[in-house]
Design a protein around this motif. Structure first.
Motif, PDB file in Angstrom:
ATOM      1  N   ASP A 265      22.721 -23.219  -0.527  1.00 56.11           N
ATOM      2  CA  ASP A 265      21.743 -22.205  -0.933  1.00 56.11           C
ATOM      3  C   ASP A 265      22.103 -21.597  -2.291  1.00 56.11           C
ATOM      4  OD1 ASP A 265      21.650 -21.150   2.475  1.00 56.11           O
ATOM      5  OD2 ASP A 265      20.110 -22.319   1.431  1.00 56.11           O
ATOM      6  N   THR A 266      23.255 -21.938  -2.814  1.00 55.68           N
ATOM      7  CA  THR A 266      23.685 -21.412  -4.114  1.00 55.68           C
ATOM      8  C   THR A 266      22.707 -21.836  -5.200  1.00 55.68           C
ATOM      9  OG1 THR A 266      26.016 -21.391  -3.511  1.00 55.68           O
ATOM     10  CG2 THR A 266      25.497 -21.502  -5.863  1.00 55.68           C
ATOM     11  N   ALA A 267      22.166 -20.847  -5.916  1.00 56.91           N
ATOM     12  CA  ALA A 267      21.163 -21.101  -6.947  1.00 56.91           C
ATOM     13  C   ALA A 267      20.801 -19.789  -7.626  1.00 56.91           C
ATOM     14  CB  ALA A 267      19.902 -21.721  -6.331  1.00 56.91           C
ATOM     15  N   VAL A 268      20.046 -19.902  -8.702  1.00 52.74           N
ATOM     16  CA  VAL A 268      19.377 -18.735  -9.268  1.00 52.74           C
ATOM     17  C   VAL A 268      18.021 -18.634  -8.571  1.00 52.74           C
ATOM     18  CG1 VAL A 268      18.426 -17.645 -11.319  1.00 52.74           C
ATOM     19  CG2 VAL A 268      20.544 -18.985 -11.478  1.00 52.74           C
ATOM     20  N   TYR A 269      17.753 -17.463  -8.018  1.00 53.48           N
ATOM     21  CA  TYR A 269      16.511 -17.239  -7.288  1.00 53.48           C
ATOM     22  C   TYR A 269      15.524 -16.481  -8.177  1.00 53.48           C
ATOM     23  CZ  TYR A 269      18.479 -18.994  -2.969  1.00 53.48           C
ATOM     24  OH  TYR A 269      19.023 -19.807  -2.002  1.00 53.48           O
ATOM     25  N   TYR A 270      14.301 -17.008  -8.241  1.00 54.57           N
ATOM     26  CA  TYR A 270      13.269 -16.437  -9.096  1.00 54.57           C
ATOM     27  C   TYR A 270      12.096 -15.935  -8.258  1.00 54.57           C
ATOM     28  CZ  TYR A 270      15.641 -18.900 -12.901  1.00 54.57           C
ATOM     29  OH  TYR A 270      16.567 -19.354 -13.810  1.00 54.57           O
ATOM     30  N   CYS A 271      11.624 -14.766  -8.606  1.00 50.89           N
ATOM     31  CA  CYS A 271      10.418 -14.210  -8.018  1.00 50.89           C
ATOM     32  C   CYS A 271       9.213 -14.742  -8.798  1.00 50.89           C
ATOM     33  CB  CYS A 271      10.496 -12.686  -8.107  1.00 50.89           C
ATOM     34  SG  CYS A 271       9.066 -11.812  -7.497  1.00 50.89           S
ATOM     35  N   ASN A 272       8.112 -14.944  -8.100  1.00 45.97           N
ATOM     36  CA  ASN A 272       6.914 -15.466  -8.744  1.00 45.97           C
ATOM     37  C   ASN A 272       5.676 -14.769  -8.211  1.00 45.97           C
ATOM     38  OD1 ASN A 272       4.526 -17.714  -8.550  1.00 45.97           O
ATOM     39  ND2 ASN A 272       5.742 -17.950 -10.404  1.00 45.97           N
ATOM     40  N   LEU A 273       4.715 -14.523  -9.086  1.00 44.77           N
ATOM     41  CA  LEU A 273       3.453 -13.889  -8.717  1.00 44.77           C
ATOM     42  C   LEU A 273       2.302 -14.794  -9.149  1.00 44.77           C
ATOM     43  CD1 LEU A 273       2.475 -10.177  -9.178  1.00 44.77           C
ATOM     44  CD2 LEU A 273       0.901 -11.985  -9.870  1.00 44.77           C
ATOM     45  N   ARG A 274       1.366 -15.009  -8.231  1.00 50.51           N
ATOM     46  CA  ARG A 274       0.201 -15.842  -8.512  1.00 50.51           C
ATOM     47  C   ARG A 274      -1.050 -15.167  -7.977  1.00 50.51           C
ATOM     48  NH1 ARG A 274      -2.209 -19.528  -5.323  1.00 50.51           N
ATOM     49  NH2 ARG A 274      -0.415 -19.671  -3.905  1.00 50.51           N
ATOM     50  N   PRO A 275      -2.030 -14.900  -8.808  1.00 48.32           N
ATOM     51  CA  PRO A 275      -3.297 -14.334  -8.307  1.00 48.32           C
ATOM     52  C   PRO A 275      -3.937 -15.276  -7.304  1.00 48.32           C
ATOM     53  CG  PRO A 275      -3.176 -14.184 -10.687  1.00 48.32           C
ATOM     54  CD  PRO A 275      -2.045 -15.075 -10.259  1.00 48.32           C
ATOM     55  N   GLY A 276      -4.536 -14.712  -6.262  1.00 52.42           N
ATOM     56  CA  GLY A 276      -5.220 -15.534  -5.285  1.00 52.42           C
ATOM     57  C   GLY A 276      -4.935 -15.115  -3.866  1.00 52.42           C
ATOM     58  N   VAL A 277      -5.466 -15.909  -2.931  1.00 55.15           N
ATOM     59  CA  VAL A 277      -5.346 -15.572  -1.514  1.00 55.15           C
ATOM     60  C   VAL A 277      -4.705 -16.681  -0.678  1.00 55.15           C
ATOM     61  CG1 VAL A 277      -7.283 -13.988  -1.620  1.00 55.15           C
ATOM     62  CG2 VAL A 277      -7.689 -16.385  -1.053  1.00 55.15           C
ATOM     63  N   SER A 278      -4.636 -17.889  -1.200  1.00 53.79           N
ATOM     64  CA  SER A 278      -4.101 -19.014  -0.433  1.00 53.79           C
ATOM     65  C   SER A 278      -2.607 -19.173  -0.683  1.00 53.79           C
ATOM     66  CB  SER A 278      -4.817 -20.305  -0.837  1.00 53.79           C
ATOM     67  OG  SER A 278      -6.200 -20.225  -0.557  1.00 53.79           O
ATOM     68  N   VAL A 279      -1.862 -19.270   0.398  1.00 56.13           N
ATOM     69  CA  VAL A 279      -0.410 -19.431   0.298  1.00 56.13           C
ATOM     70  C   VAL A 279      -0.082 -20.917   0.164  1.00 56.13           C
ATOM     71  CG1 VAL A 279       1.813 -19.022   1.393  1.00 56.13           C
ATOM     72  CG2 VAL A 279      -0.048 -17.375   1.689  1.00 56.13           C
ATOM     73  N   THR A 280       0.409 -21.294  -0.989  1.00 53.25           N
ATOM     74  CA  THR A 280       0.793 -22.685  -1.226  1.00 53.25           C
ATOM     75  C   THR A 280       2.193 -22.702  -1.812  1.00 53.25           C
ATOM     76  OG1 THR A 280       0.022 -22.827  -3.507  1.00 53.25           O
ATOM     77  CG2 THR A 280      -1.634 -23.165  -1.772  1.00 53.25           C
ATOM     78  N   THR A 281       2.686 -23.881  -2.089  1.00 51.89           N
ATOM     79  CA  THR A 281       4.004 -24.010  -2.707  1.00 51.89           C
ATOM     80  C   THR A 281       3.930 -24.008  -4.230  1.00 51.89           C
ATOM     81  OG1 THR A 281       3.915 -26.425  -2.645  1.00 51.89           O
ATOM     82  CG2 THR A 281       4.857 -25.327  -0.728  1.00 51.89           C
ATOM     83  N   SER A 282       2.748 -23.886  -4.770  1.00 50.24           N
ATOM     84  CA  SER A 282       2.584 -23.910  -6.222  1.00 50.24           C
ATOM     85  C   SER A 282       2.854 -22.542  -6.816  1.00 50.24           C
ATOM     86  CB  SER A 282       1.156 -24.343  -6.592  1.00 50.24           C
ATOM     87  OG  SER A 282       0.893 -25.637  -6.111  1.00 50.24           O
ATOM     88  N   PRO A 283       3.590 -22.497  -7.916  1.00 53.03           N
ATOM     89  CA  PRO A 283       3.865 -21.206  -8.546  1.00 53.03           C
ATOM     90  C   PRO A 283       2.739 -20.759  -9.465  1.00 53.03           C
ATOM     91  CG  PRO A 283       4.993 -22.913  -9.755  1.00 53.03           C
ATOM     92  CD  PRO A 283       4.306 -23.591  -8.596  1.00 53.03           C
ATOM     93  N   GLY A 284       2.716 -19.450  -9.721  1.00 52.09           N
ATOM     94  CA  GLY A 284       1.831 -18.928 -10.743  1.00 52.09           C
ATOM     95  C   GLY A 284       2.568 -18.852 -12.067  1.00 52.09           C
TER      96      GLY A 284
END
Length: 122
Positions: free
Chosen positions: A90-109
């Protein structure tokens, strides 16, 4: 302009827990998906988890299912990632991401935080 600021990373032993936080500010859209991605050294950035505006829909990478929990507090424009039973992988740099919309997918904004380092020792 949207700003995302993460916190909560650090060094933990295998089997331990950490909670990451990410607070959004600026021109916040009325409805948006928030998610977490991570990037380990020498690897591509990968999806970890995402949550809908209402919090009623979540999605996780197979590698973290049952160990990580994503949640959000819209009053604070904040998303959390509770990470339990951490593993060295699990060691990594973790990034927060925000994407406009309502559908939960694996694609980043297009909106990313600066990242926070999580290191899990064996």
């Amino acid at each position: 302009q949207v700003q995302l600021v993460e916190s909560g990373g650090g060094l933990v032993q295998a089997g331990g827990s950490l909670r990451l936080s990410c607070t959004a500010s600026g021109r916040i859209f009325s409805m948006y998906i928030m998610g977490w991605f991570r990037q380990a050294p020498g690897k591509e950035r990968e999806f970890v988890a995402a949550i809908s505006w209402s919090g009623g829909s979540t999605r996780y990478a197979d590698s973290v299912k049952g160990r990580f929990t994503i949640s959000r507090d819209n009053a604070k424009n904040t998303v959390y990632l509770q990470m339990n039973s951490l593993k060295p992988e699990d060691t990594a740099v973790y990034y927060c991401n925000l994407r406009p919309g309502v559908s939960v997918t694996t694609s980043p904004g297009d909106h990313w935080g600066q990242g926070t380092q999580v290191t899990v020792s064996s």
